[in-house]
Design a protein around this motif. Structure first.
Motif, PDB file in Angstrom:
ATOM      1  N   ALA A 143     -19.623   0.994 -13.378  1.00  0.00           N
ATOM      2  CA  ALA A 143     -20.374  -0.330 -13.570  1.00  0.00           C
ATOM      3  C   ALA A 143     -21.361   0.114 -15.066  1.00  0.00           C
ATOM      4  CB  ALA A 143     -21.207  -0.566 -12.482  1.00  0.00           C
TER       5      ALA A 143
ATOM      6  N   MET B 134     -22.502  -3.730 -17.373  1.00  0.00           N
ATOM      7  CA  MET B 134     -23.357  -4.205 -16.524  1.00  0.00           C
ATOM      8  C   MET B 134     -24.966  -3.916 -16.729  1.00  0.00           C
ATOM      9  SD  MET B 134     -21.401  -4.288 -12.890  1.00  0.00           S
ATOM     10  CE  MET B 134     -19.863  -5.025 -12.582  1.00  0.00           C
TER      11      MET B 134
ATOM     12  N   GLN C   7     -27.152  -7.007 -12.786  1.00  0.00           N
ATOM     13  CA  GLN C   7     -25.682  -7.419 -12.335  1.00  0.00           C
ATOM     14  C   GLN C   7     -25.263  -6.107 -11.534  1.00  0.00           C
ATOM     15  OE1 GLN C   7     -24.165  -7.515 -16.483  1.00  0.00           O
ATOM     16  NE2 GLN C   7     -24.188  -9.659 -16.479  1.00  0.00           N
ATOM     17  N   ARG C   8     -25.356  -5.015 -11.830  1.00  0.00           N
ATOM     18  CA  ARG C   8     -24.840  -3.751 -10.978  1.00  0.00           C
ATOM     19  C   ARG C   8     -25.673  -4.001  -9.529  1.00  0.00           C
ATOM     20  NH1 ARG C   8     -26.595  -0.445 -15.146  1.00  0.00           N
ATOM     21  NH2 ARG C   8     -28.360   0.153 -14.141  1.00  0.00           N
TER      22      ARG C   8
ATOM     23  N   TRP D 152     -26.210  -6.771  -7.925  1.00  0.00           N
ATOM     24  CA  TRP D 152     -25.719  -7.961  -7.127  1.00  0.00           C
ATOM     25  C   TRP D 152     -24.213  -7.701  -6.969  1.00  0.00           C
ATOM     26  CZ3 TRP D 152     -28.460 -11.042  -3.900  1.00  0.00           C
ATOM     27  CH2 TRP D 152     -29.771 -11.186  -4.477  1.00  0.00           C
ATOM     28  N   ARG D 153     -23.555  -7.209  -7.968  1.00  0.00           N
ATOM     29  CA  ARG D 153     -22.044  -7.011  -7.998  1.00  0.00           C
ATOM     30  C   ARG D 153     -21.468  -5.767  -7.455  1.00  0.00           C
ATOM     31  NH1 ARG D 153     -20.366  -9.645 -13.754  1.00  0.00           N
ATOM     32  NH2 ARG D 153     -21.628 -11.691 -13.658  1.00  0.00           N
ATOM     33  N   VAL D 154     -22.275  -4.758  -7.380  1.00  0.00           N
ATOM     34  CA  VAL D 154     -21.751  -3.656  -6.961  1.00  0.00           C
ATOM     35  C   VAL D 154     -22.513  -2.858  -5.812  1.00  0.00           C
ATOM     36  CG1 VAL D 154     -21.311  -1.022  -7.639  1.00  0.00           C
ATOM     37  CG2 VAL D 154     -20.816  -3.078  -9.329  1.00  0.00           C
ATOM     38  N   GLU D 155     -24.033  -2.708  -6.063  1.00  0.00           N
ATOM     39  CA  GLU D 155     -24.664  -1.837  -5.019  1.00  0.00           C
ATOM     40  C   GLU D 155     -24.874  -2.661  -3.764  1.00  0.00           C
ATOM     41  OE1 GLU D 155     -28.343  -0.165  -6.728  1.00  0.00           O
ATOM     42  OE2 GLU D 155     -27.664  -0.750  -8.440  1.00  0.00           O
TER      43      GLU D 155
ATOM     44  N   PRO E 170     -22.967  -5.080  -2.466  1.00  0.00           N
ATOM     45  CA  PRO E 170     -22.039  -5.162  -1.849  1.00  0.00           C
ATOM     46  C   PRO E 170     -21.356  -3.791  -0.932  1.00  0.00           C
ATOM     47  CG  PRO E 170     -21.584  -6.545  -3.728  1.00  0.00           C
ATOM     48  CD  PRO E 170     -22.831  -5.681  -3.719  1.00  0.00           C
TER      49      PRO E 170
ATOM     50  N   THR F  27     -14.916  -2.702   1.410  1.00  0.00           N
ATOM     51  CA  THR F  27     -15.359  -1.900   0.273  1.00  0.00           C
ATOM     52  C   THR F  27     -14.937  -0.605   0.476  1.00  0.00           C
ATOM     53  OG1 THR F  27     -17.237  -1.281   1.823  1.00  0.00           O
ATOM     54  CG2 THR F  27     -17.695  -3.114   0.447  1.00  0.00           C
TER      55      THR F  27
END
Length: 246
Positions: A150, A155, A159-160, A162-165, A167, A244
């Motif tokens: 990421a 990112m 962004q990290r 909301w889009r990665v951590e 989820p 996930t």
């Protein structure tokens, strides 16, 4: 609970509970042997469906508020600027576990009066810790390779998050919410001691009149609701974990 049978069992329990709440008189023969001669076998002083919905509303409000506050705290203390606040945050969310709900009710009633408010306060404080700890665990045990990837694509920190951590941490967060909801569901029954409209009203009426049928009705409704909420959220967790790759 079996993966295939679980939803069927939950559906059957839900239909049975809905039938009982809509037409409790149909179940009178089942409860009649538990009461003394001429004593009522079905609680009719208040509408059971209305009490159940009020009970669920209190639990939903308390759990939802706890999820927002505890989840936000967990996010803050996992950011570089907030790590030093971890001990303070843990102390805050542990307050609810330090004082039993009955004690919180006793302290809250003189300040905010009788009714739903002191019950909501007690349930909210009690629900903070599971959500906080599970969110913290979910956000601090993310795969390092994914986080590096990421960062590698440029990112930003937001962004990290909301889009990665979030989820990836969602199954763990759901587990905390599930635990808080089930705890709150059973604990909410004590709210009737301070005039909140909960299923505790049925149990208390049974204790006061030595009516085992009333006690059993209140207890069974709460128990079935707990199974339904636990099972439903567990299935959501399993689905989120599969998406996930967990």
């Amino acid at each position: 609970m079996s993966l295939h049978r679980g939803p069927i069992i939950l559906l059957a329990l839900g239909l049975l509970l809905a039938t009982f709440l809509a037409q409790p008189i149909l179940f009178e023969p089942l409860f009649q042997p538990l009461v003394q001669t001429n004593a009522p076998a079905i609680y009719v002083q208040a509408n059971l469906l209305s009490l159940t919905l009020s009970h669920l509303a209190i639990v939903a409000l308390a759990t939802g508020a706890a999820a927002i506050i505890a989840g936000t705290l967990a996010i803050i203390v996992t950011r570089p600027f907030g790590r030093e606040f971890l001990p303070l945050s843990r102390s805050i969310v542990n307050v609810g576990q330090t004082f039993p709900p009955v004690a919180v009710l006793a302290l809250a009633v003189p300040i905010i009066g009788f009714g739903e408010k002191p019950t909501l306060t007690a349930l909210f404080l009690y629900a903070l810790l599971p959500v906080f700890e599970n969110t913290l665990t979910g956000l601090t045990t993310l795969p390092p390779a994914v986080m590096e990837a990421a960062r590698g694509v440029g990112m930003t920190g937001l962004q990290r998050l909301w889009r990665v951590e979030l989820p990836l941490a969602f199954p763990a967060i759901l587990a905390g919410i599930r635990l808080s909801a089930v705890i709150s569901l059973s604990t909410a029954t004590i709210g009737s001691t301070v005039a909140a409209r909960t299923l505790g009203e049925v149990i208390i009426a049974g204790l006061q009149s030595n009516n085992l049928a009333f006690i059993l009705q209140g207890g069974l409704i709460v128990a079935v609701l707990a199974v339904l909420i636990h099972g439903g959220l567990s299935m959501l967790e399993a689905g989120a974990a599969r998406r996930t790759g967990g």
